[in-house]
Design a protein around this motif. Structure first.
Motif, PDB file in Angstrom:
ATOM      1  N   GLY A  32       6.619  24.809 -27.505  1.00  0.00           N
ATOM      2  CA  GLY A  32       6.202  23.612 -26.983  1.00  0.00           C
ATOM      3  C   GLY A  32       5.860  22.534 -27.817  1.00  0.00           C
ATOM      4  N   GLY A  33       5.984  22.535 -29.163  1.00  0.00           N
ATOM      5  CA  GLY A  33       5.790  21.597 -29.673  1.00  0.00           C
ATOM      6  C   GLY A  33       6.570  20.244 -29.967  1.00  0.00           C
ATOM      7  N   GLU A  34       7.975  20.782 -29.368  1.00  0.00           N
ATOM      8  CA  GLU A  34       8.848  19.678 -29.248  1.00  0.00           C
ATOM      9  C   GLU A  34       8.651  18.844 -28.278  1.00  0.00           C
ATOM     10  OE1 GLU A  34      10.078  22.996 -26.960  1.00  0.00           O
ATOM     11  OE2 GLU A  34       9.703  22.890 -29.048  1.00  0.00           O
ATOM     12  N   LEU A  35       7.766  19.242 -27.260  1.00  0.00           N
ATOM     13  CA  LEU A  35       7.613  18.487 -26.088  1.00  0.00           C
ATOM     14  C   LEU A  35       6.467  17.532 -26.457  1.00  0.00           C
ATOM     15  CD1 LEU A  35       7.964  17.795 -22.972  1.00  0.00           C
ATOM     16  CD2 LEU A  35       6.455  19.595 -22.648  1.00  0.00           C
ATOM     17  N   ASP A  36       5.362  18.056 -27.312  1.00  0.00           N
ATOM     18  CA  ASP A  36       4.573  17.158 -27.831  1.00  0.00           C
ATOM     19  C   ASP A  36       4.994  16.160 -28.739  1.00  0.00           C
ATOM     20  OD1 ASP A  36       2.656  18.457 -26.212  1.00  0.00           O
ATOM     21  OD2 ASP A  36       2.005  19.678 -27.985  1.00  0.00           O
ATOM     22  N   ALA A  37       5.913  16.261 -29.373  1.00  0.00           N
ATOM     23  CA  ALA A  37       6.497  15.383 -30.540  1.00  0.00           C
ATOM     24  C   ALA A  37       7.228  14.511 -29.546  1.00  0.00           C
ATOM     25  CB  ALA A  37       7.386  16.048 -31.377  1.00  0.00           C
ATOM     26  N   ILE A  38       7.980  14.682 -28.439  1.00  0.00           N
ATOM     27  CA  ILE A  38       8.760  13.563 -27.802  1.00  0.00           C
ATOM     28  C   ILE A  38       7.650  12.826 -27.070  1.00  0.00           C
ATOM     29  CG2 ILE A  38      10.244  13.284 -25.766  1.00  0.00           C
ATOM     30  CD1 ILE A  38      11.717  15.934 -26.599  1.00  0.00           C
ATOM     31  N   ALA A  39       6.997  13.450 -26.518  1.00  0.00           N
ATOM     32  CA  ALA A  39       5.772  12.536 -25.715  1.00  0.00           C
ATOM     33  C   ALA A  39       5.018  11.642 -26.539  1.00  0.00           C
ATOM     34  CB  ALA A  39       4.819  13.627 -24.988  1.00  0.00           C
ATOM     35  N   ALA A  40       4.625  12.070 -27.839  1.00  0.00           N
ATOM     36  CA  ALA A  40       3.936  11.193 -28.873  1.00  0.00           C
ATOM     37  C   ALA A  40       4.713  10.081 -29.166  1.00  0.00           C
ATOM     38  CB  ALA A  40       3.588  11.860 -30.135  1.00  0.00           C
ATOM     39  N   VAL A  41       6.325  10.206 -29.413  1.00  0.00           N
ATOM     40  CA  VAL A  41       7.066   9.157 -29.730  1.00  0.00           C
ATOM     41  C   VAL A  41       7.172   8.293 -28.533  1.00  0.00           C
ATOM     42  CG1 VAL A  41       9.486   8.561 -30.433  1.00  0.00           C
ATOM     43  CG2 VAL A  41       7.964  10.625 -31.670  1.00  0.00           C
ATOM     44  N   VAL A  42       7.261   8.775 -27.559  1.00  0.00           N
ATOM     45  CA  VAL A  42       7.767   7.803 -26.189  1.00  0.00           C
ATOM     46  C   VAL A  42       6.219   7.005 -25.813  1.00  0.00           C
ATOM     47  CG1 VAL A  42       8.056   7.676 -23.753  1.00  0.00           C
ATOM     48  CG2 VAL A  42       9.627   9.295 -25.429  1.00  0.00           C
ATOM     49  N   GLY A  71      -8.177  18.156 -23.592  1.00  0.00           N
ATOM     50  CA  GLY A  71      -8.741  18.020 -22.290  1.00  0.00           C
ATOM     51  C   GLY A  71      -8.201  19.040 -21.215  1.00  0.00           C
ATOM     52  N   LEU A  72      -6.943  19.361 -21.296  1.00  0.00           N
ATOM     53  CA  LEU A  72      -6.602  20.364 -20.326  1.00  0.00           C
ATOM     54  C   LEU A  72      -6.901  21.780 -20.654  1.00  0.00           C
ATOM     55  CD1 LEU A  72      -2.777  18.827 -19.794  1.00  0.00           C
ATOM     56  CD2 LEU A  72      -4.698  18.536 -18.365  1.00  0.00           C
ATOM     57  N   ASN A  73      -7.112  22.090 -21.951  1.00  0.00           N
ATOM     58  CA  ASN A  73      -7.384  23.408 -22.335  1.00  0.00           C
ATOM     59  C   ASN A  73      -8.926  23.390 -21.853  1.00  0.00           C
ATOM     60  OD1 ASN A  73      -5.028  24.485 -23.352  1.00  0.00           O
ATOM     61  ND2 ASN A  73      -5.362  23.416 -25.476  1.00  0.00           N
ATOM     62  N   LEU A  74      -9.840  22.474 -22.267  1.00  0.00           N
ATOM     63  CA  LEU A  74     -11.061  22.493 -21.994  1.00  0.00           C
ATOM     64  C   LEU A  74     -11.384  22.572 -20.487  1.00  0.00           C
ATOM     65  CD1 LEU A  74     -12.845  19.972 -24.612  1.00  0.00           C
ATOM     66  CD2 LEU A  74     -12.798  22.445 -24.450  1.00  0.00           C
ATOM     67  N   LEU A  75     -10.502  22.101 -19.630  1.00  0.00           N
ATOM     68  CA  LEU A  75     -10.821  22.161 -18.231  1.00  0.00           C
ATOM     69  C   LEU A  75     -10.199  23.553 -17.718  1.00  0.00           C
ATOM     70  CD1 LEU A  75      -9.640  18.702 -17.093  1.00  0.00           C
ATOM     71  CD2 LEU A  75     -11.889  19.539 -17.145  1.00  0.00           C
ATOM     72  N   GLY A  76      -9.501  24.348 -18.536  1.00  0.00           N
ATOM     73  CA  GLY A  76      -8.653  25.625 -18.073  1.00  0.00           C
ATOM     74  C   GLY A  76      -7.764  25.622 -17.225  1.00  0.00           C
ATOM     75  N   ASN A  78      -3.769  25.853 -16.582  1.00  0.00           N
ATOM     76  CA  ASN A  78      -2.671  26.943 -16.936  1.00  0.00           C
ATOM     77  C   ASN A  78      -1.809  26.320 -17.878  1.00  0.00           C
ATOM     78  OD1 ASN A  78      -0.834  28.945 -16.985  1.00  0.00           O
ATOM     79  ND2 ASN A  78      -0.811  29.223 -14.776  1.00  0.00           N
ATOM     80  N   ALA A  79      -1.193  26.807 -18.696  1.00  0.00           N
ATOM     81  CA  ALA A  79      -0.271  26.493 -19.630  1.00  0.00           C
ATOM     82  C   ALA A  79       0.779  25.902 -18.951  1.00  0.00           C
ATOM     83  CB  ALA A  79       0.125  27.417 -20.574  1.00  0.00           C
ATOM     84  N   TYR A  80       1.316  26.368 -17.935  1.00  0.00           N
ATOM     85  CA  TYR A  80       2.676  25.888 -17.143  1.00  0.00           C
ATOM     86  C   TYR A  80       2.209  24.562 -16.526  1.00  0.00           C
ATOM     87  CZ  TYR A  80       4.254  30.574 -17.881  1.00  0.00           C
ATOM     88  OH  TYR A  80       4.373  31.766 -18.388  1.00  0.00           O
ATOM     89  N   TRP A  81       1.169  24.282 -16.076  1.00  0.00           N
ATOM     90  CA  TRP A  81       0.701  23.169 -15.538  1.00  0.00           C
ATOM     91  C   TRP A  81       0.511  22.064 -16.409  1.00  0.00           C
ATOM     92  CZ3 TRP A  81       1.608  21.870 -10.672  1.00  0.00           C
ATOM     93  CH2 TRP A  81       1.897  23.071  -9.721  1.00  0.00           C
TER      94      TRP A  81
END
Length: 105
Positions: A32-42, A71-76, A78-81
């Motif tokens: 899932g790191g590639e999604l974070d990288a794309i999102a950060a660049v965009v 924030g999403l992790n602290l809110l609990g 789900n990883a899919y969401w």
């Protein structure tokens, strides 16, 4: 060739650091790191249709994605969401980029 060597060395260093942190090797650690990288660049302002980006914008985008992940992790949530939320963020950023491009003319 130098780009591939640098990429391989930094990937190896990242894997060593991650395994040292967890005291074990996990094959799905960077998933899932590639999604974070794309999102950060965009989010940083680089156009998906091509063009040049800036390092400062990408760093700000990475900071925003890191805050959203935390924030999403602290809110609990789900990883899919979380994947869906990041995908929506990418879609919104690309749509804003396209709108900005068409307004320029």
């Amino acid at each position: 060739i130098a780009a591939f060597v640098i990429c391989g060395v930094t990937a190896a260093l990242g894997g060593l650091m991650s395994s040292a942190r967890l005291y074990s090797g996990q094959p799905k650690m960077g998933e899932g790191g590639e999604l974070d990288a794309i999102a950060a660049v965009v989010l940083g302002g680089t156009m998906m249709t091509g063009g040049a980006g800036r390092l400062g914008g990408t760093l700000i985008g990475a900071l925003i994605i890191g805050i959203i992940n935390n924030g999403l992790n602290l809110l609990g949530i789900n990883a899919y969401w979380q994947y869906i939320a990041k995908g929506v963020i990418i879609l919104i950023a690309v749509a804003a980029d396209v709108i900005k491009k068409y307004r320029k003319g």
